[in-house]
Design an enzyme around this catalytic site. Structure first.
Site, mmCIF file in Angstrom:
data_model
loop_
_atom_site.group_PDB
_atom_site.id
_atom_site.type_symbol
_atom_site.label_atom_id
_atom_site.label_comp_id
_atom_site.label_asym_id
_atom_site.label_seq_id
_atom_site.Cartn_x
_atom_site.Cartn_y
_atom_site.Cartn_z
ATOM 1 N N HIS A 356 0.809 -1.229 0.000
ATOM 2 C CA HIS A 356 0.000 0.000 0.000
ATOM 3 C C HIS A 356 0.832 1.265 0.000
ATOM 4 C CE1 HIS A 356 -3.950 -1.889 0.882
ATOM 5 N NE2 HIS A 356 -3.218 -2.780 1.536
ATOM 6 N N LYS A 534 -8.686 13.444 4.803
ATOM 7 C CA LYS A 534 -7.767 12.294 4.784
ATOM 8 C C LYS A 534 -6.775 12.524 5.908
ATOM 9 C CE LYS A 534 -6.915 13.491 0.428
ATOM 10 N NZ LYS A 534 -7.075 12.303 -0.365
ATOM 11 N N ARG A 535 -5.931 11.517 6.204
ATOM 12 C CA ARG A 535 -4.886 11.742 7.192
ATOM 13 C C ARG A 535 -4.048 12.945 6.786
ATOM 14 N NH1 ARG A 535 -4.289 7.812 11.426
ATOM 15 N NH2 ARG A 535 -2.394 8.966 11.894
ATOM 16 N N LYS A 540 0.337 14.448 1.121
ATOM 17 C CA LYS A 540 -1.049 14.690 0.688
ATOM 18 C C LYS A 540 -1.299 16.187 0.455
ATOM 19 C CE LYS A 540 -2.742 10.588 3.187
ATOM 20 N NZ LYS A 540 -3.368 9.700 2.193
ATOM 21 N N THR A 642 -8.787 6.189 -1.932
ATOM 22 C CA THR A 642 -10.118 5.595 -2.095
ATOM 23 C C THR A 642 -11.174 6.665 -1.845
ATOM 24 O OG1 THR A 642 -9.875 4.820 0.177
ATOM 25 C CG2 THR A 642 -9.575 3.188 -1.559
ATOM 26 N N LYS A 646 -14.896 7.790 -3.731
ATOM 27 C CA LYS A 646 -16.180 8.056 -3.061
ATOM 28 C C LYS A 646 -16.734 9.401 -3.506
ATOM 29 C CE LYS A 646 -14.318 5.388 0.739
ATOM 30 N NZ LYS A 646 -13.481 5.467 1.943
HETATM 31 C C1 F58 Z 1 -3.204 3.733 2.170
HETATM 32 N N1 F58 Z 1 -2.242 3.381 3.174
HETATM 33 C C2 F58 Z 1 -2.577 4.478 1.010
HETATM 34 N N2 F58 Z 1 -1.569 3.136 5.370
HETATM 35 O O1 F58 Z 1 -1.890 5.628 1.487
HETATM 36 C C3 F58 Z 1 -3.673 4.897 0.046
HETATM 37 O O2 F58 Z 1 -3.137 5.514 -1.081
HETATM 38 C C4 F58 Z 1 -4.472 3.658 -0.382
HETATM 39 O O3 F58 Z 1 -5.587 4.039 -1.110
HETATM 40 C C5 F58 Z 1 -4.931 2.872 0.829
HETATM 41 O O4 F58 Z 1 -3.830 2.562 1.673
HETATM 42 C C6 F58 Z 1 -5.611 1.580 0.440
HETATM 43 O O5 F58 Z 1 -4.827 0.878 -0.474
HETATM 44 C C7 F58 Z 1 -2.562 3.469 4.479
HETATM 45 O O6 F58 Z 1 -3.675 3.801 4.842
HETATM 46 C C8 F58 Z 1 -1.634 3.257 6.713
HETATM 47 O O7 F58 Z 1 -2.586 3.776 7.283
HETATM 48 C C9 F58 Z 1 -0.456 2.745 7.496
HETATM 49 C C10 F58 Z 1 -0.915 2.011 8.744
HETATM 50 C C11 F58 Z 1 0.268 1.547 9.577
HETATM 51 C C12 F58 Z 1 1.206 2.674 9.913
HETATM 52 C C13 F58 Z 1 1.654 3.421 8.680
HETATM 53 C C14 F58 Z 1 0.450 3.908 7.839
#
Ligand code: F58
Length: 799
Positions: A356, A534-535, A540, A642, A646
């Site tokens: 990811h 988003k985060r 971003k 994602t 939406k």
């Molecule tokens: C996200 N990753 C990607 N990671 O940033 C986003 O582009 C993608 O659409 C999504 O995954 C689904 O494929 C993501 O959310 C985290 O939250 C990690 C969790 C563990 C710690 C580091 C960040």
């Protein structure tokens, strides 16, 4: 033959059920019931209706002895369930009527449910969408994860700064789950390994019990239901009586405290050293329990262990469960007695890994000494895996290098398929992080572009648009989203466009009312709602959005009589507690909001709103009400996104870079219905080589320079003028995410957006076309892709 398990219930029967639960499950009478009581009574009544399809699905799977999918994920960002379940059961209208007849407001009751926030962001929410699609497609599957006592922290702002407090969803009764005391496993950590009769024996120094809690996940129209099994950590012995009798009361409850820590809290990031060991233990804890559980199920059906890959598909959601590789090998060798080489092959046949992220700091590594201490046997096995890989393909790819265990390499080597989450990301995975491994295994990496469940992200969160779609193309679209294409011709129908706009207006009014009620914030529903949720992360580029906001504010002040398009800029998102720069950006957004929102010259034209504690439920309010979707990451950094899907599905137009799934969204909706700006991924890489690129970009942009000078001079932080000095300096010297270089292009694109929004007829036409052409982004399509290309199972395999 599909199972006909669709529950049919009339309003009077459901009402009686709710009352029965109110009386007998909650011990309350109508006169004294709180919103909580009504919500739990309603939920339990709905839950009862899930049981028949759930049992039928489980029975069908056991009878067929077919292949099951196991989705291992540290995160499931579920949000609320009551409406989701009502919608999938197709009883939401009945439930509304029943609650009304009981004198209760359905919306208020539904909103009482705390979000199940067992995830950080996209990765966790994707897992939740996938569960929904797996059930909708009738694929026998289990989600496996951790039952965190505390989900993602709650965010609020004090003087504009993010403050975190513990989330505590489990202090209330969690109505959807079933405790399974019989499904429990001892999970070991530490200790040492001995050789006994030519076999390795691991003697853990510490053990905890993994204790299962099951939540049924019902698919669309309740034709199928799978299980989400979450593990809680419990001590082997709750209480040390010996210590207690000695008067050592604290020591007496030590075993419990230690064990419980493992499933206590969701990590908001893994950037801090403190807690690293605990995070490794969490990962091993839930992965090992899940592997043991699926092997028990496999064995109970009497299969030969050599045929594991015919019956078991294990998907690793990022590297967090990558220890599944060595754990499965350990079980096969140490418990089933399989030779090491065969065990590695057998495990690989079942395992697949989803990547990811390309961000180097997010690719997991563990210090070798820590890893070897916590998982000594696994450390040995990883050496074997590495050795056998080098022997098989040559090259010098290492899992163990520079004193760390590299989980990406481990996951890749132990997987028969590795997938990226958008077309662009998949190509970048091949070219960058896993270039050497890709050269050695050219068929292993495949793409599965992400998707979102249309049940939650259109049907349920956007009733006005849902009704319009139902009335226009019929009601078959929620599990066949490509049907939305049939809306395309209606984009040219003025009457339809008016109805579409009316649905958007209704959602905007609902959002405005919700914000007023929640925070006292008043926004103008006639303004464009421009949303970035988003985060908070540098890549971003919320900062770029904010700098553009200030630049626009300057322009309006310079020419207050100009032909401006009123905008409400809405931000939402949390920063990882240890991510100092992201927290500084939050502070600046709030500081800018304070100044801009009180400027009498501009406040009717430009407003900045940042509601705290963004979560799934807030997204369900914001997305249907949005006009403009901000997807502005530095190209090459957002794996997919994602949220972008939406928004477009709900008719917000995108302003975005060629990053992640934006590329495919633009292809689907049409370039003329998407506001593109910024450098490409290749240009980004090249620009970083230009000496002093940021300073040059700032000097070439008087508009940007003015904004940075204002921030630097304390225009938004009058009580502490130096507050953002270092942030501005960083823009000049370390603008790794190229905010400065993309700024002008972004600003120009925003002015094109302004013009387009004023031409409302065209705008609505574009919005309709976005909805009509987003069908491909259903997570049903994504899951069908995994099923075909990775798992070797079929849609409807269970029935
Ligand atoms: C996200 N990753 C990607 N990671 O940033 C986003 O582009 C993608 O659409 C999504 O995954 C689904 O494929 C993501 O959310 C985290 O939250 C990690 C969790 C563990 C710690 C580091 C960040």
């Amino acid at each position: 033959m599909p199972l006909d398990t669709t529950p049919r219930i009339d309003e009077a029967t459901l009402r009686a059920e709710i009352l029965r639960h109110l009386n007998f499950s909650l011990g309350k009478d109508e006169a004294h019931a709180s919103v909580y009581d009504w919500r739990v009574a309603l939920s339990l009544s709905l839950r009862d209706m899930v049981i028949a399809p759930w049992f039928a699905s489980t029975r069908a799977t056991y009878e067929k002895k077919g292949k099951r999918v196991y989705y291992l994920s540290m995160e499931f960002l579920i949000g609320r369930l009551v409406e989701d379940v009502a919608v999938n059961l197709r009883v939401e209208e009945t439930a509304m009527a029943a609650m009304a007849a009981l004198g209760q407001d359905y919306a208020t009751v539904v909103a009482d449910e705390p979000d199940a926030a067992l995830g950080n962001g996209g990765l966790g929410r994707l897992a939740a969408c996938f569960l929904d699609s797996l059930s909708t497609l009738g694929i026998p599957a289990y989600g496996y994860g951790i039952r965190y006592e505390h989900g993602l922290f709650e965010q609020h702002f004090e003087d504009g700064k993010q403050i975190e407090t513990a989330e505590d969803w489990l202090t209330q009764r969690h109505v959807w789950e079933f405790e399974r005391p019989e499904a429990r496993y001892e999970i070991g950590f530490g200790g040492h390994v001995t050789e006994e009769g030519g076999k390795s024996v691991w003697h853990p120094g510490e053990t905890v019990i993994a204790w299962a809690y099951d939540t049924p996940v019902v698919g669309w129209q309740a034709k199928w239901a799978n299980t989400l099994r979450l593990w809680a950590a419990k001590p082997e012995r709750i209480f040390d009586l010996e210590s207690f009798n000695r008067g050592d009361y604290e020591g007496a409850s030590q075993p419990e405290t230690l064990a419980r820590t493992i499933s206590r809290v969701l990590y908001p990031d893994d950037t801090t050293d403190i807690g690293k060991e605990l995070r490794l233990k969490q990962e091993y804890f839930f992965t090992a329990a899940s592997i043991r559980d699926l092997l028990r199920r496999f064995d109970s059906e009497g299969h030969d262990i050599a045929d594991l890959a015919d019956k078991v598909a294990i998907q690793l959601n990022d590297t967090h469960p990558a220890i599944a590789g060595p754990e499965l090998v350990r079980m096969l060798v140490d418990v089933y007695g399989m030779p090491m080489a065969q065990a590695i092959e057998t495990a690989r046949g079942s395992l697949a890994y989803t990547n990811h992220t390309l961000l180097p700091e997010a690719l997991e590594t563990w210090p070798e000494d820590l890893f070897a201490r916590v998982l000594p046997r696994h450390f040995e096995i990883i050496r074997e895996i590495e050795k056998s890989h080098v022997e098989a393909v040559g090259g010098d790819v290492r899992i163990l290098a520079d004193g760390v265990v590299r989980m990406g390499e481990l996951a890749f080597i132990m997987a028969h398929k590795v997938n990226g989450v958008s077309a662009l990301h998949t190509e970048l995975v091949k070219e960058t992080v896993f270039a050497d491994l890709h050269a050695a295994h050219p068929d292993r990496i495949v793409n599965q572009t992400n998707g979102v469940t249309p049940r939650r992200w259109l049907y349920s969160c956007n009733p006005p648009l849902r009704k319009l779609i139902d009335g226009t193309i019929g009601t078959d679209w929620p599990d066949d989203l490509e049907q939305l294409r049939k809306l395309e011709p209606h984009a040219d129908d003025a009457g339809f466009r008016d109805a579409y706009q009316a649905a958007k207006d209704e959602n905007k009014a609902t959002l405005a009312a919700w914000l007023k009620e929640r925070d006292g914030t008043v926004i103008d529903p006639n303004a464009m709602f421009d949303v970035q949720i988003k985060r908070i992360h540098e890549y971003k580029r919320q900062l770029m959005n904010l700098l553009e906001t200030v630049a626009l504010w300057n322009d309006i002040r310079d020419d207050p009589g100009g032909d401006w398009t009123p905008r409400v800029k809405i931000f939402g998102g949390k920063a990882a507690p240890g991510y100092v720069v992201a927290k500084e950006i939050i502070h600046l957004i709030n500081d800018v909001a304070k100044t801009i929102n009180t400027d009498p010259k501009t406040r009717d034209l430009l407003q900045v709103v940042y509601p705290d504690n963004y979560n799934v439920s807030m997204a369900e309010y914001l997305i249907p009400a949005s006009d403009l979707s901000e997807q502005i990451s530095t190209a090459g950094k957002e794996a997919s996104g994602t949220g972008n899907m939406k928004f477009a599905l709900n008719g917000a137009l995108t302003i975005g870079t060629l990053d992640g799934a934006n590329v495919e969204i633009r292809e689907h909706v049409g370039a003329e219905n998407f506001f593109l700006f910024g450098m490409t991924a290749a240009e980004v890489v090249a620009r970083r080589d230009v000496p002093d690129f940021a300073r040059k970009a700032i000097e070439a942009s008087p508009r940007l320079k003015r904004v940075l000078d204002q921030i630097d001079a304390g225009a938004f932080s009058s009580s502490d003028k130096g507050r953002y000095g270092s942030l501005v300096r960083r823009m000049y010297e370390h603008d790794y995410f190229l905010v400065t270089c993309d700024f002008d292009s972004y600003f120009e694109a925003q002015r094109v957006v302004d013009g387009a929004y004023r031409n409302r007829e065209d705008w609505v036409r574009m919005a309709v076309l976005n909805t009509a052409r987003m069908g491909w982004f259903s997570s049903d399509r994504t899951i069908a892709g995994y099923a075909r290309d990775i798992w070797g199972v079929d849609r409807g395999d269970g029935v």
